[in-house]
Design a protein around this motif. Structure first.
Motif, mmCIF file in Angstrom:
data_model
loop_
_atom_site.group_PDB
_atom_site.id
_atom_site.type_symbol
_atom_site.label_atom_id
_atom_site.label_comp_id
_atom_site.label_asym_id
_atom_site.label_seq_id
_atom_site.Cartn_x
_atom_site.Cartn_y
_atom_site.Cartn_z
ATOM 1 N N SER A 154 20.469 8.119 -41.806
ATOM 2 C CA SER A 154 19.710 8.154 -43.060
ATOM 3 C C SER A 154 19.256 6.766 -43.485
ATOM 4 O O SER A 154 18.329 6.623 -44.277
ATOM 5 C CB SER A 154 20.578 8.780 -44.164
ATOM 6 N N ARG A 198 16.978 -0.488 -33.120
ATOM 7 C CA ARG A 198 17.531 0.863 -33.132
ATOM 8 C C ARG A 198 18.829 0.932 -32.324
ATOM 9 O O ARG A 198 19.815 1.534 -32.762
ATOM 10 C CB ARG A 198 16.509 1.854 -32.576
ATOM 11 N N GLU A 252 13.137 14.060 -34.770
ATOM 12 C CA GLU A 252 13.680 13.537 -36.022
ATOM 13 C C GLU A 252 14.310 14.641 -36.860
ATOM 14 O O GLU A 252 15.382 14.464 -37.430
ATOM 15 C CB GLU A 252 12.571 12.842 -36.818
ATOM 16 N N ARG A 283 15.023 4.164 -40.587
ATOM 17 C CA ARG A 283 13.789 4.928 -40.746
ATOM 18 C C ARG A 283 13.356 5.527 -39.404
ATOM 19 O O ARG A 283 13.569 4.936 -38.342
ATOM 20 C CB ARG A 283 12.667 4.037 -41.280
ATOM 21 N N SER A 284 12.758 6.688 -39.477
ATOM 22 C CA SER A 284 12.229 7.314 -38.273
ATOM 23 C C SER A 284 11.001 6.542 -37.781
ATOM 24 O O SER A 284 10.385 5.773 -38.510
ATOM 25 C CB SER A 284 11.859 8.769 -38.566
ATOM 26 N N ARG A 310 18.254 14.911 -37.932
ATOM 27 C CA ARG A 310 18.722 15.043 -39.316
ATOM 28 C C ARG A 310 19.687 16.214 -39.449
ATOM 29 O O ARG A 310 20.722 16.119 -40.105
ATOM 30 C CB ARG A 310 17.529 15.245 -40.258
ATOM 31 N N ASP A 369 7.972 7.288 -39.893
ATOM 32 C CA ASP A 369 7.948 6.558 -41.166
ATOM 33 C C ASP A 369 7.579 5.087 -40.954
ATOM 34 O O ASP A 369 6.837 4.499 -41.761
ATOM 35 C CB ASP A 369 9.310 6.658 -41.852
ATOM 36 N N VAL A 370 8.107 4.497 -39.879
ATOM 37 C CA VAL A 370 7.797 3.090 -39.590
ATOM 38 C C VAL A 370 6.303 2.926 -39.323
ATOM 39 O O VAL A 370 5.652 1.984 -39.821
ATOM 40 C CB VAL A 370 8.627 2.590 -38.400
ATOM 41 N N ILE A 396 4.408 3.162 -42.628
ATOM 42 C CA ILE A 396 4.578 1.938 -43.426
ATOM 43 C C ILE A 396 3.703 0.830 -42.878
ATOM 44 O O ILE A 396 3.020 0.106 -43.625
ATOM 45 C CB ILE A 396 6.060 1.515 -43.432
#
Length: 538
Positions: A492, A481, A95, A495-496, A99, A499-500, A503
């Motif tokens: 951006s 994806r 990731e 979400r990576s 970025r 992060d998923v 969450i």
């Protein structure tokens, strides 16, 4: 090894003889589209007046308009200025690496379109549509920073490839400078004695130079001196056969994309050549149509020399009195012109030219707004028309262009420090332009149809009282994806995976906490009810 001045001049003459048989075709193509772009094929320098005279020979401008539409469509589909059209990949990147690569892509893209690329690129695509190829020089703007793009007139460029059937990697450019410009450019000590004298006595006198850019057979890996870099650049004063500058590049600084190759040659022809017979016929037909129109407006007359009327001196016009012995001495004649046939034939030829140059499909259609299905069909048609062309231009134009711009920016230190994990790993260019995305629409459509089909099967299973297991075959996360990548969605926004997971974990914790709180409330209510019941019994 660097070639000597004699070798460079000799090679230039050889390249001229190899290119000469193709020049007449390019000259004819420019004659019927953009004569001023053919400057150098007619004379050393074409003036605006000469270009206007050549343009005035064209009675119909369909070819010019269609060529411009095609060039604009390719420009907007490949390198739009309003959206990021490429990215960088190293394969299996993390990731953080993703970025950094996306940030680098955006910095390079902003600097490309912050320079003169849009104007030079469009004129280059005009050349590739008309003549089949162009030469774009890319370098660092040493005055203001960023990039500078210089489109070289193809009349002054001679090319070859070091490998059979490979990309062009050797470019010779013949050009002229005034004696004063030559001294300022190369230094007084580096030019010939004759040029130094001309700079003093006749500073505006023109001096011929040739610049040779070619790969070196031996070079130093990681070299910093320009003379040791992989790509050599030598500038020679032709008359004196003197090397006035020797330099080098890390990457090939000139990109030479081609439309359709001429067999057994490194040169190419463009789609205008395919439409050239129709353009010639159309131009001649329009010329005859104008002549017939002149007769239709002014009329054609027959007159008898009866001793009073002299047909040799008669002038027909308003407010003129013609003296004749009889009214039958002068009569109008029918011209015999068939305007219906000429209009039909002209419209047919104009349509054939637009179809050959794809302008009838690429240009926005008049009428009511298209439905989503019509848009999809139109995009698919454009993809079929430009797909083969896009493949070659991607390999010979976009790939070396991004590689060169990345190298310039990275050595200038404007891309920041790359993650250590990227050291020694090669990157690939990933294209996300509208044309590249349109080629992936079938993949998006397939994903949508597959997911919808599995969802319908699961509903049917549930309706039949069975366990809905059809959706077990679909990885919805991966489908989402892949769909985002195919549509060119910025990373951006997506979400990576980490992060998923966070969450979802937080959501589960919140749900668990809410459930526990609900259970506690129920237990408290039950306890209160039990207490009230016991108090009532007492």
């Amino acid at each position: 090894m660097t070639a000597s001045a004699d070798q460079i001049v000799k090679q230039l003459n050889t390249l001229k003889s190899l290119r000469n048989p193709h020049e007449q075709v390019w000259r004819d193509c420019y004659d019927y589209t953009h004569p001023i772009r053919g400057s150098g094929f007619y004379s050393d320098v074409m003036t605006a007046d000469e270009a206007l005279r050549r343009k005035a020979r064209l009675i119909d401008s369909t070819m010019t308009e269609a060529a411009r539409v095609l060039a604009s469509a390719i420009m907007g589909g490949m390198t739009p200025a309003n959206s990021l059209w490429f990215g960088l990949d190293v394969g299996q990147e993390s990731e953080d690496e993703r970025r950094w690569l996306d940030d680098v892509s955006r910095v390079i893209w902003e600097n490309i379109h912050g320079s003169n690329f849009d104007s030079a690129g469009f004129e280059g695509l005009i050349d590739v549509v008309d003549a089949g190829w162009f030469a774009l020089y890319i370098d660092e703007d040493r005055t203001r920073g960023g990039y500078v793009f210089e489109l070289w007139p193809i009349s002054s460029v001679y090319c070859s490839a070091s490998t059979a059937g490979g990309m062009i990697d050797t470019v010779y450019r013949e050009y002229k400078l005034t004696a004063e410009q030559a001294v300022n450019e190369f230094g007084e000590d580096n030019v010939s004695e004759n040029t130094r004298k001309l700079a003093q006595d006749k500073p505006s006198e023109m001096v011929k130079f040739v610049r040779a850019i070619y790969p070196r057979t031996t070079y130093l890996v990681g070299a910093r001196m320009a003379k040791n870099l992989p790509i050599a650049s030598c500038t020679v004063e032709v008359e004196a056969k003197l090397v006035v500058r020797e330099s080098g590049y890390h990457e090939m600084p000139v990109v030479v994309p081609r439309w359709m190759l001429i067999p057994d040659s490194v040169y190419a022809v463009g789609p205008v050549m395919d439409a050239l017979p129709d353009a010639r016929t159309l131009n001649e037909l329009c010329r005859m149509d104008l002549a017939a129109g002149d007769l239709a407006i002014a009329g054609m007359w027959i007159a008898e020399d009866d001793g009073v009327l002299n047909p040799r001196t008669v002038k027909v016009g308003p407010r003129k009195i013609i003296v004749a012995n009889s009214v039958d001495s002068m009569k109008p004649l029918q011209s015999g012109s068939n305007f219906q046939y000429s209009e039909t034939k002209i419209a047919r030829l104009q349509g054939a030219i637009r179809k050959t140059l794809m302008a009838d499909q690429l240009q926005a259609q008049d009428g009511p707004a298209m439905t989503a299905t019509e848009v999809h069909v139109r995009v698919a048609l454009i993809r079929q028309l430009l797909g083969p062309v896009y493949g070659r231009l991607q390999a010979e134009y976009l790939q070396p262009l991004v590689t060169r711009c990345f190298g310039i920016a990275y050595r200038a230190g404007v891309l920041g420090q790359a993650p250590e994990s990227l050291a020694g790993r090669n990157y690939n260019v990933r294209y996300v332009s509208p044309l590249a995305r349109s080629q992936k629409l079938e993949e998006v459509t397939a994903i949508d149809q597959y997911v919808a089909g599995c969802a319908a099967a699961a509903q049917a299973e549930a309706a039949a009282g069975q366990q809905p297991t059809a959706m077990d075959n679909v990885d919805l996360d991966q489908a989402a994806r892949l769909r985002g990548e195919a549509l060119g969605v910025p990373s951006s926004v997506i979400r990576s995976k980490v992060d998923v997971e966070q969450i979802r974990k937080q959501r589960e914790q919140n749900q668990q906490a809410a459930l526990e709180q609900q259970q506690q409330q129920q237990m408290q209510q039950q306890a209160m009810q039990m207490g009230a019941k016991q108090a009532g019994q007492q």
